[in-house]
Design a protein around this motif. Sequence first.
Motif, mmCIF file in Angstrom:
data_model
loop_
_atom_site.group_PDB
_atom_site.id
_atom_site.type_symbol
_atom_site.label_atom_id
_atom_site.label_comp_id
_atom_site.label_asym_id
_atom_site.label_seq_id
_atom_site.Cartn_x
_atom_site.Cartn_y
_atom_site.Cartn_z
ATOM 1 N N ASN A 30 7.634 46.209 38.889
ATOM 2 C CA ASN A 30 8.284 44.944 38.523
ATOM 3 C C ASN A 30 7.318 43.818 38.203
ATOM 4 O O ASN A 30 7.610 42.968 37.377
ATOM 5 N N ASP A 31 6.178 43.787 38.849
ATOM 6 C CA ASP A 31 5.224 42.689 38.636
ATOM 7 C C ASP A 31 4.257 42.938 37.478
ATOM 8 O O ASP A 31 3.473 42.058 37.135
ATOM 9 N N TRP A 32 4.295 44.125 36.872
ATOM 10 C CA TRP A 32 3.353 44.471 35.815
ATOM 11 C C TRP A 32 3.579 43.609 34.579
ATOM 12 O O TRP A 32 4.708 43.367 34.155
ATOM 13 N N LYS A 33 2.483 43.123 33.998
ATOM 14 C CA LYS A 33 2.498 42.338 32.766
ATOM 15 C C LYS A 33 1.384 42.835 31.857
ATOM 16 O O LYS A 33 0.285 43.100 32.341
ATOM 17 N N ALA A 40 7.036 39.402 33.335
ATOM 18 C CA ALA A 40 6.863 40.589 34.171
ATOM 19 C C ALA A 40 7.904 41.647 33.799
ATOM 20 O O ALA A 40 9.025 41.329 33.399
ATOM 21 N N LEU A 41 7.526 42.908 33.934
ATOM 22 C CA LEU A 41 8.384 44.029 33.582
ATOM 23 C C LEU A 41 9.741 43.966 34.279
ATOM 24 O O LEU A 41 10.784 44.193 33.643
ATOM 25 N N GLY A 42 9.772 43.656 35.558
ATOM 26 C CA GLY A 42 11.033 43.617 36.299
ATOM 27 C C GLY A 42 11.983 42.564 35.765
ATOM 28 O O GLY A 42 13.191 42.801 35.649
ATOM 29 N N LEU A 43 11.451 41.404 35.439
ATOM 30 C CA LEU A 43 12.285 40.339 34.889
ATOM 31 C C LEU A 43 12.773 40.711 33.496
ATOM 32 O O LEU A 43 13.948 40.516 33.162
ATOM 33 N N ASP A 73 22.537 30.426 39.940
ATOM 34 C CA ASP A 73 22.806 31.846 40.108
ATOM 35 C C ASP A 73 22.851 32.604 38.771
ATOM 36 O O ASP A 73 22.844 33.826 38.747
ATOM 37 N N LEU A 74 22.857 31.886 37.663
ATOM 38 C CA LEU A 74 22.858 32.524 36.344
ATOM 39 C C LEU A 74 21.462 32.922 35.882
ATOM 40 O O LEU A 74 21.317 33.667 34.917
ATOM 41 N N LYS A 75 20.450 32.432 36.569
ATOM 42 C CA LYS A 75 19.084 32.766 36.185
ATOM 43 C C LYS A 75 18.794 34.229 36.533
ATOM 44 O O LYS A 75 19.102 34.702 37.623
ATOM 45 N N THR A 76 18.187 34.929 35.611
ATOM 46 C CA THR A 76 17.913 36.352 35.765
ATOM 47 C C THR A 76 16.866 36.587 36.849
ATOM 48 O O THR A 76 15.866 35.885 36.912
ATOM 49 N N LYS A 77 17.137 37.609 37.672
ATOM 50 C CA LYS A 77 16.211 37.977 38.743
ATOM 51 C C LYS A 77 15.969 39.484 38.687
ATOM 52 O O LYS A 77 16.894 40.256 38.430
ATOM 53 N N GLU A 84 20.162 49.914 39.917
ATOM 54 C CA GLU A 84 20.622 48.517 39.966
ATOM 55 C C GLU A 84 20.643 47.896 38.572
ATOM 56 O O GLU A 84 21.558 47.145 38.232
ATOM 57 N N LEU A 85 19.653 48.213 37.758
ATOM 58 C CA LEU A 85 19.628 47.709 36.380
ATOM 59 C C LEU A 85 20.830 48.228 35.601
ATOM 60 O O LEU A 85 21.502 47.471 34.892
ATOM 61 N N LEU A 86 21.120 49.512 35.739
ATOM 62 C CA LEU A 86 22.253 50.093 35.021
ATOM 63 C C LEU A 86 23.580 49.532 35.511
ATOM 64 O O LEU A 86 24.501 49.327 34.721
ATOM 65 N N LYS A 87 23.648 49.223 36.793
ATOM 66 C CA LYS A 87 24.859 48.592 37.329
ATOM 67 C C LYS A 87 25.045 47.199 36.717
ATOM 68 O O LYS A 87 26.159 46.822 36.333
ATOM 69 N N LEU A 88 23.954 46.433 36.618
ATOM 70 C CA LEU A 88 24.018 45.109 35.986
ATOM 71 C C LEU A 88 24.477 45.232 34.533
ATOM 72 O O LEU A 88 25.305 44.446 34.061
ATOM 73 N N LEU A 89 23.929 46.205 33.828
ATOM 74 C CA LEU A 89 24.324 46.423 32.437
ATOM 75 C C LEU A 89 25.810 46.757 32.346
ATOM 76 O O LEU A 89 26.550 46.143 31.565
ATOM 77 N N ASP A 90 26.259 47.702 33.152
ATOM 78 C CA ASP A 90 27.664 48.118 33.113
ATOM 79 C C ASP A 90 28.603 46.972 33.466
ATOM 80 O O ASP A 90 29.657 46.803 32.827
ATOM 81 N N GLU A 91 28.239 46.187 34.463
ATOM 82 C CA GLU A 91 29.082 45.042 34.850
ATOM 83 C C GLU A 91 29.149 44.008 33.727
ATOM 84 O O GLU A 91 30.221 43.483 33.422
ATOM 85 N N GLY A 92 28.012 43.706 33.117
ATOM 86 C CA GLY A 92 27.980 42.730 32.031
ATOM 87 C C GLY A 92 28.766 43.196 30.825
ATOM 88 O O GLY A 92 29.502 42.419 30.206
#
Length: 168
Positions: A30-33, A40-43, A73-77, A84-92
């Motif tokens: 996640n911290d890789w740039k 950062a990759l995670g963001l 709370d709308l700011k991306t984390k 978890e990423l796929l869950k965020l995608l599916d929910e959105g």
Amino acid sequence: MELKEFFLAQLDREAASSRKAIERTPEGRNDWKPHEKSMALGLLAALVATMPGWVSMMIETDELNLDDPRNEDLKTKPVATKAELLKLLDEGVAKARKSLEATTEEHLLKPWRFKMGGRTISEAPRHVQITDSVFSHLAHHRGQLTVYLRLNEASVPAIYGPSADEQF
């Protein structure tokens, strides 16, 4: 074709492309740039996962003001796992689909504003904002993500055409 039908079809295509990139995102990096000024990759991966959900916000509200503390709370984390990423995608995507199905052509012609730093950054009809600030913006960040994949020795998916790792 109505705008909402056009956007529903585009949502499906963009979600499938985003899913392919997210599924290849390495965990634990996640911290890789690639550069100190880079995101950062995670963001970046979380941004790609959540951007389809912005369609719902643009339909359900008249503006986004990032100066308003209620919008914190709308700011991306970043999140820790691909699941978890796929869950965020599916929910959105589900929220965007629901909002698009319920909206009208008239509503998509009404203005939507993005504010930050005490000024209006952009204001245009919703259909223009959805095109520019969601789908075009998503393609840009997903492209960045594919470069990050390559630099992390992950395979790059075929998205709009074949990649060195994948044919259609």
